[in-house]
Write an enzyme that holds these catalytic residues in place. Structure first.
Site, short mmCIF file in Angstrom:
data_model
loop_
_atom_site.label_atom_id
_atom_site.label_comp_id
_atom_site.label_asym_id
_atom_site.label_seq_id
_atom_site.Cartn_x
_atom_site.Cartn_y
_atom_site.Cartn_z
N SER B 131 -15.63 31.18 -45.29
CA SER B 131 -14.70 31.29 -46.40
C SER B 131 -13.45 31.91 -46.30
CB SER B 131 -15.49 32.32 -47.41
OG SER B 131 -14.73 32.14 -48.85
N HIS B 173 -15.47 26.23 -49.60
CA HIS B 173 -16.14 26.11 -50.88
C HIS B 173 -15.71 24.80 -51.44
CE1 HIS B 173 -17.36 30.21 -51.11
NE2 HIS B 173 -16.08 30.73 -50.57
N GLU B 200 -19.71 24.53 -49.09
CA GLU B 200 -20.49 25.69 -48.98
C GLU B 200 -21.72 25.42 -48.12
OE1 GLU B 200 -21.46 27.43 -52.84
OE2 GLU B 200 -19.07 27.91 -53.17
#
Lengths: 270, 270
Positions: B131, B173, B200
């Site tokens: 992330s 994401h 993801e």
């Protein structure tokens, strides 16, 4: 491709401006003849035909149309009545509201109204459709498919559309609902088909020379699969993610167009 | 491009599997030496360093790492302490947790820990980031930008990243948050830069030969702007939609890789 484009279409990505400049709806009235425009609204897609029909009628009259009729075609019996067909014959512009694309095709498909629509298109009468009314324009249409998800075969559900625009698949509410991956999966299934994703408050005006011009505040995404080198769409399992390489992508705002025959974007006026 | 890749990276799109096969975290331990792996976790990005650090420590131990330390570097003073630097020197694998990419760069940037990280990378120590920890790997990183919106210049906010992977911009994401348009706008700003969008539970394992392999359950989207014919990014007004033509796009699941030097996708094992 593009050889099968023979008429005038205004394909709207949904949620077009109805309170400000109304650029897109104004363009529709202009394409339908301006002060001489005789508009017929087809409310078949929506479950709220009275409200939706009335709203568009008032807008089209305010924008200068000569006359506006609403065709409340809610079942196949109505889709075969001569009165509805007659209204389509005399209209200079037809407008398909949003709602559910399968309502439109399952109620109109093969009916007298459907035939009248095709004849009108052949004569050059402009046909506009917004949201579901945009999706039905291609011969094969996207009915369902997950948004904002990794592209997968399983997320796609297709059906026969009305086939006014061949060799193309249209998706709407495009950027706003994150639909690029379902359009990529569609193009991977048959890269001959051009993917056209239209944002909200944006439209593609198609003319008989197979040129399409972008109108409105957002963009049109063109997905051209002709150079795809590899895709696993035929062998991939239902829930397996797709692989697709060498997709050509264009993002076009107002002032840009796409030539379906030459299969390339252009700057309007060039 | 690709000449500047000199080490091993595992760039994770966030939300990687922690309860099932843990494919991605297992790959990290493998790249870090398997049974001999000495892992250092950097929790700087997150506001919950104890919870996040503990969770990863337990996972890495369960996956067979020899030792795991957590570096709770929460400010610039800590980022310059010799103890933290020493832990990085002895680690065989470094893991940057998720959180806020600006916390990572504003706390670590130019510190002794930052220098130690770069030296470790040069030595071949694998650096993994998930992330926010993935975003900081490029020299210029995306800090903010609207998702599911028509691409616009205004929606983008960029900053200097940690520069472990040059000539590339990483977004994470990716499909799940509908981020393709902000990545397109980034690539339009400088088409030399390759856009890499990681979904993801998906990761890109980069090796010193500048080949990147996709791992995990979803896909990596590569946006290659080298053939862009036209974009209005330099002249467009802040809220005006972008125009970009001739973008090359690849969607790659596990089993596929991308060669940064030859700038093209490949099937693993080919």
């Amino acid at each position: 491709m593009g050889d099968k484009v023979t008429g005038n279409l205004l394909i709207i990505g949904g949620n077009e401006d109805k309170t400000g400049d109304c650029l897109i709806l104004k363009k529709f009235i202009e394409m339908a003849g301006g002060r001489d425009a005789k508009i017929a609204i087809v409310t078949t897609a929506t479950e709220y035909p009275r409200e939706v029909g009335d709203q568009y009628r008032q807008l089209f009259l305010a924008l200068g149309a000569e006359s506006v009729v609403i065709l409340y075609i809610a079942d196949r019996e109505m889709a075969n009545t001569p009165r509805q067909t007659a209204e389509i014959e005399t209209a200079t512009g037809l407008f398909l509201t949003g709602g559910d694309q399968l309502r439109l095709t399952s109620i109109l498909g093969g009916s007298e109204v459907d035939n009248a629509l095709r004849r009108a298109y052949s004569r050059g009468t402009v046909i506009a459709g917004t949201s579901a009314g945009a999706s039905v324009m291609s011969d094969t249409m996207i009915v369902e498919g997950d948004s904002n998800d990794t592209p997968k075969k399983s997320t796609l559900s297709m059906a026969h559309g009305m086939g006014l625009l061949e060799e193309v698949v249209v998706d709407q509410h495009f950027a706003q609902r994150g639909r690029i991956n379902r359009l990529l999966a569609t193009v991977a299934q048959n890269p001959y088909i051009l993917g056209v994703g239209i944002d909200e408050d944006t439209a593609l005006a198609v003319t008989p020379d197979a040129r399409c011009e972008v109108i409105g505040s957002q963009t049109v995404t063109i997905i051209d699969g002709k150079h795809i080198m590899y895709s696993n769409i035929s062998e991939s399992q239902t829930y397996e993610p797709l692989a697709i390489t060498n997709v050509l992508l264009h993002i076009l705002p107002a002032g840009f167009g796409y030539d379906l025959k030459r299969r390339r974007p252009y700057i309007c006026g060039s």
